[in-house]
Design a protein around this motif. Structure first.
Motif, PDB file in Angstrom:
ATOM      1  N   PRO A 115       0.743  -1.170  -0.107  1.00 14.34           N
ATOM      2  CA  PRO A 115      -0.037  -0.231  -0.017  1.00 14.34           C
ATOM      3  C   PRO A 115       0.686   1.387   0.231  1.00 14.34           C
ATOM      4  N   GLU A 116       1.649   1.345  -0.969  1.00 11.91           N
ATOM      5  CA  GLU A 116       2.871   2.505  -1.015  1.00 11.91           C
ATOM      6  C   GLU A 116       2.156   3.786  -1.872  1.00 11.91           C
ATOM      7  N   VAL A 117       1.296   3.459  -2.823  1.00 13.18           N
ATOM      8  CA  VAL A 117       1.001   4.776  -3.482  1.00 13.18           C
ATOM      9  C   VAL A 117      -0.415   4.769  -3.367  1.00 13.18           C
ATOM     10  N   GLN A 118      -0.801   6.099  -2.407  1.00 12.32           N
ATOM     11  CA  GLN A 118      -2.185   6.290  -1.933  1.00 12.32           C
ATOM     12  C   GLN A 118      -3.056   6.516  -3.030  1.00 12.32           C
ATOM     13  N   GLU A 119      -2.520   7.221  -3.981  1.00 15.15           N
ATOM     14  CA  GLU A 119      -3.235   7.920  -5.312  1.00 15.15           C
ATOM     15  C   GLU A 119      -4.125   6.668  -6.239  1.00 15.15           C
ATOM     16  N   LEU A 120      -3.286   5.307  -5.772  1.00 11.66           N
ATOM     17  CA  LEU A 120      -3.987   4.300  -6.450  1.00 11.66           C
ATOM     18  C   LEU A 120      -5.295   3.504  -5.656  1.00 11.66           C
ATOM     19  N   ARG A 121      -5.499   3.989  -4.591  1.00 12.14           N
ATOM     20  CA  ARG A 121      -6.397   3.421  -3.759  1.00 12.14           C
ATOM     21  C   ARG A 121      -7.802   4.163  -3.963  1.00 12.14           C
ATOM     22  N   HIS A 122      -8.833   3.582  -4.714  1.00 10.75           N
ATOM     23  CA  HIS A 122     -10.002   4.161  -5.016  1.00 10.75           C
ATOM     24  C   HIS A 122     -11.286   3.507  -4.377  1.00 10.75           C
ATOM     25  N   THR A 123     -10.879   2.481  -3.610  1.00  7.33           N
ATOM     26  CA  THR A 123     -11.791   1.694  -2.841  1.00  7.33           C
ATOM     27  C   THR A 123     -11.564   1.865  -1.356  1.00  7.33           C
ATOM     28  N   GLY A 139     -21.537   2.879 -12.683  1.00  5.17           N
ATOM     29  CA  GLY A 139     -23.216   3.192 -12.373  1.00  5.17           C
ATOM     30  C   GLY A 139     -23.655   3.457 -11.184  1.00  5.17           C
ATOM     31  N   LEU A 140     -22.952   3.034 -10.065  1.00  8.25           N
ATOM     32  CA  LEU A 140     -23.293   3.076  -8.621  1.00  8.25           C
ATOM     33  C   LEU A 140     -22.580   4.138  -7.956  1.00  8.25           C
ATOM     34  N   GLY A 141     -21.485   4.713  -8.466  1.00 15.02           N
ATOM     35  CA  GLY A 141     -20.758   5.587  -7.747  1.00 15.02           C
ATOM     36  C   GLY A 141     -19.669   5.198  -6.879  1.00 15.02           C
ATOM     37  N   VAL A 142     -19.265   3.622  -7.193  1.00 10.93           N
ATOM     38  CA  VAL A 142     -18.450   3.124  -6.480  1.00 10.93           C
ATOM     39  C   VAL A 142     -16.953   3.273  -7.070  1.00 10.93           C
ATOM     40  N   GLY A 143     -16.078   3.450  -6.189  1.00  7.75           N
ATOM     41  CA  GLY A 143     -14.574   3.399  -7.017  1.00  7.75           C
ATOM     42  C   GLY A 143     -14.207   2.363  -7.507  1.00  7.75           C
ATOM     43  N   HIS A 144     -13.197   2.307  -8.594  1.00  5.66           N
ATOM     44  CA  HIS A 144     -12.814   1.231  -9.397  1.00  5.66           C
ATOM     45  C   HIS A 144     -11.591   0.646  -8.713  1.00  5.66           C
ATOM     46  N   VAL A 145     -11.471  -0.430  -8.681  1.00  4.15           N
ATOM     47  CA  VAL A 145     -10.355  -1.036  -7.791  1.00  4.15           C
ATOM     48  C   VAL A 145      -8.855  -0.749  -8.704  1.00  4.15           C
ATOM     49  N   ASP A 146      -9.031  -0.433  -9.915  1.00  6.20           N
ATOM     50  CA  ASP A 146      -8.214   0.349 -10.786  1.00  6.20           C
ATOM     51  C   ASP A 146      -8.822   1.199 -11.491  1.00  6.20           C
ATOM     52  N   HIS A 147      -8.080   2.345 -11.512  1.00  6.42           N
ATOM     53  CA  HIS A 147      -8.778   3.468 -12.406  1.00  6.42           C
ATOM     54  C   HIS A 147      -9.129   3.233 -14.029  1.00  6.42           C
ATOM     55  N   SER A 148      -8.101   2.536 -14.454  1.00  2.76           N
ATOM     56  CA  SER A 148      -8.566   2.105 -15.931  1.00  2.76           C
ATOM     57  C   SER A 148      -9.735   1.336 -16.009  1.00  2.76           C
ATOM     58  N   TYR A 149     -10.275   0.725 -15.112  1.00  5.75           N
ATOM     59  CA  TYR A 149     -11.518   0.065 -15.541  1.00  5.75           C
ATOM     60  C   TYR A 149     -12.828   1.082 -15.903  1.00  5.75           C
ATOM     61  N   ILE A 303      -4.573  -5.320 -16.023  1.00  6.41           N
ATOM     62  CA  ILE A 303      -3.743  -5.681 -14.922  1.00  6.41           C
ATOM     63  C   ILE A 303      -2.547  -4.585 -14.759  1.00  6.41           C
ATOM     64  N   HIS A 304      -2.261  -3.748 -15.736  1.00  6.31           N
ATOM     65  CA  HIS A 304      -1.241  -2.993 -15.892  1.00  6.31           C
ATOM     66  C   HIS A 304      -0.943  -1.877 -15.037  1.00  6.31           C
ATOM     67  N   MET A 305      -2.032  -1.028 -14.921  1.00 10.83           N
ATOM     68  CA  MET A 305      -2.006   0.172 -14.007  1.00 10.83           C
ATOM     69  C   MET A 305      -1.499   0.255 -12.674  1.00 10.83           C
ATOM     70  N   ALA A 306      -2.400  -0.136 -11.909  1.00  6.91           N
ATOM     71  CA  ALA A 306      -1.995  -0.368 -10.545  1.00  6.91           C
ATOM     72  C   ALA A 306      -0.930  -1.157 -10.109  1.00  6.91           C
ATOM     73  N   VAL A 307      -0.815  -2.230 -10.686  1.00 10.85           N
ATOM     74  CA  VAL A 307       0.160  -3.297 -10.301  1.00 10.85           C
ATOM     75  C   VAL A 307       1.609  -2.775 -10.812  1.00 10.85           C
ATOM     76  N   GLY A 308       1.559  -2.537 -12.052  1.00 10.58           N
ATOM     77  CA  GLY A 308       2.982  -1.866 -12.527  1.00 10.58           C
ATOM     78  C   GLY A 308       3.296  -0.595 -11.921  1.00 10.58           C
ATOM     79  N   ILE A 309       2.418   0.265 -11.553  1.00 10.11           N
ATOM     80  CA  ILE A 309       2.828   1.578 -10.830  1.00 10.11           C
ATOM     81  C   ILE A 309       3.358   1.189  -9.644  1.00 10.11           C
ATOM     82  N   THR A 310       2.701   0.177  -8.738  1.00 13.37           N
ATOM     83  CA  THR A 310       3.111  -0.091  -7.704  1.00 13.37           C
ATOM     84  C   THR A 310       4.469  -0.834  -7.395  1.00 13.37           C
ATOM     85  N   LEU A 311       4.675  -1.608  -8.576  1.00 12.05           N
ATOM     86  CA  LEU A 311       6.000  -2.216  -8.591  1.00 12.05           C
ATOM     87  C   LEU A 311       6.996  -1.324  -9.011  1.00 12.05           C
TER      88      LEU A 311
END
Length: 398
Positions: A115-123, A139-149, A303-311
């Motif tokens: 949990p290093e990059v707080q900007e990636l946490r949308h849920t 459609g429900l206003g719930v955050g995306h696990v990965d913003h690219s979704y 898979i590329h965005m949150a996982v890759g940026i975290t790595l």
């Protein structure tokens, strides 16, 4: 529309277009470049200092999404020809969800362990992750696990709209009418207070889907002034939203500093690339490896965005920037291939079989009189009969 009854398909259904696979993997890698190099998120510093030559290009990498939407319009129109709504639903659900679920699992696990990059946490809660499994969180206003979704919810809305065409029957006429009606809705939506119209017409993205449909009609039949007019209008309408898309992806300050012409050029190149596919100019591209590249494009995207940026963030002080980006990108490609091989293929097959049985059960227990009118779309076999008739009369020409 007069003349459509005699329109003859000039393409053999089922022929794989390897050039489309090449365009898809290129668009995906461009988006990866944008997230890894264009954004500062992974590095905690301005990437202009780390990648002075690459960053100006990477800043426009978000445009890979627009190219995806054109390809989607083309491919969906191609894949549903002669199918029912049930077939369409089975095909899309079995295609989208297995890799998506794997992407959610991998992303959630990565963000939990690192949990290093707080900007990636949308849920905020695990219940949000569970809602994400439906792909309907947008459609429900719930955050995306990965913003690219967010793009996947846009795709779902496109499928819902095109299902109306499938319900009526996928024909040349109905596709053209659909393009016209959707264009009018997308033009009208920004000037009305009718939120549902804006929600489904998607003015920012409609031009790309509609252009893709028109390009497929060119590919299946032949280019006409009407189809070129549809494409031309969509290209012009897309220009209205370039600056806004830059603000969304780059922020207000940076987007005002950068020129819009590179974005407009990339959009033009995307239109030209799909036009080349539609006109058969890229038919000679038959590189078999592109089939694999096309197959891993979707897993790579999820898979590329949150996982890759975290790595990258985790190893940014231990590995030089360029080798680190190359290594993480290579790792994402390998992981995508493994997801395709071990998750997507077997799970898609099981999901497809189960859903087909469910659809068949609905058909068996629905009285014929209560069912919808038979679609007026010509079946592939009918297309072939027409082709044979034209061939015996001297050929269709090209």
């Amino acid at each position: 529309m007069p003349g459509t009854r005699g329109a003859i398909s000039r393409k053999e259904p089922g022929t794989r277009l390897f050039a489309l696979d090449g365009i898809r993997i290129t668009a995906a890698l461009v988006v990866v470049l944008y997230h890894y190099i264009g954004l500062n998120t992974a590095w905690d510093r301005n990437t202009a200092e780390l990648f002075p030559a690459l960053r100006p290009l990477a800043l426009y990498g978000w445009l890979g999404v627009e190219i995806f939407f054109i390809v989607s319009g083309f491919v969906i129109c191609m894949s549903v020809w002669g199918r029912t709504v049930g077939d369409f639903a089975v095909s899309r659900i079995s295609r989208l969800f297995p890799a998506y679920w794997a992407g959610i699992a991998l992303t959630a696990l990565t963000l939990w362990l690192l949990p290093e990059v707080q900007e990636l946490r949308h849920t905020d809660e695990w219940s949000d992750v569970l809602v994400n499994l439906t792909m309907m969180q947008g459609g429900l206003g719930v955050g995306h696990v990965d913003h690219s979704y967010w793009t996947l919810f846009v795709e779902l809305k496109f499928y819902a709209l095109f299902a109306l065409v499938v319900l009526r029957g996928v024909t040349y006429r109905n596709c053209v009418l659909f393009c016209g009606i959707w264009t009018l809705a997308a033009v009208a939506a920004p000037t009305t207070d009718f939120r549902l119209l804006h929600f489904f017409s998607m003015p920012q993205y409609a031009p790309y889907f509609i252009a893709g449909i028109a390009f497929y009609l060119m590919h299946r039949y032949r280019p006409t002034m009407l189809l070129w007019a549809i494409v031309g209008v969509q290209f012009l309408l897309a220009q209205q939203y370039v600056r806004g898309r830059m603000r969304t992806n780059l922020g207000l300050h940076l987007s005002e500093q950068l020129p819009t012409w590179p974005a407009r050029l990339v959009i033009a190149l995307g239109f030209l690339a799909i036009a080349a596919v539609a006109l058969g100019l890229l038919d000679r591209i038959q590189w078999r490896w592109l089939k694999t590249a096309g197959a891993i494009t979707y897993p790579l995207y999820v898979i590329h965005m949150a996982v890759g940026i975290t790595l990258i963030h985790h190893f940014r002080d231990r590995v030089a920037p360029l080798p680190l980006v190359a290594s993480v990108t290579a790792a994402m490609l390998v992981a995508s291939w493994l997801i395709h091989l071990w998750v997507e293929r077997p799970l898609s097959k099981r999901l497809r079989s189960g859903m087909k049985r469910g659809v068949q059960e609905i058909r068996l227990n629905t009285p014929a009189a209560a069912g919808p009118a038979a679609p007026d779309s010509p079946a592939p076999a009918e297309d072939r009969v027409r082709d044979m008739a034209m061939a015996s009369a001297g050929g269709t020409g090209r």
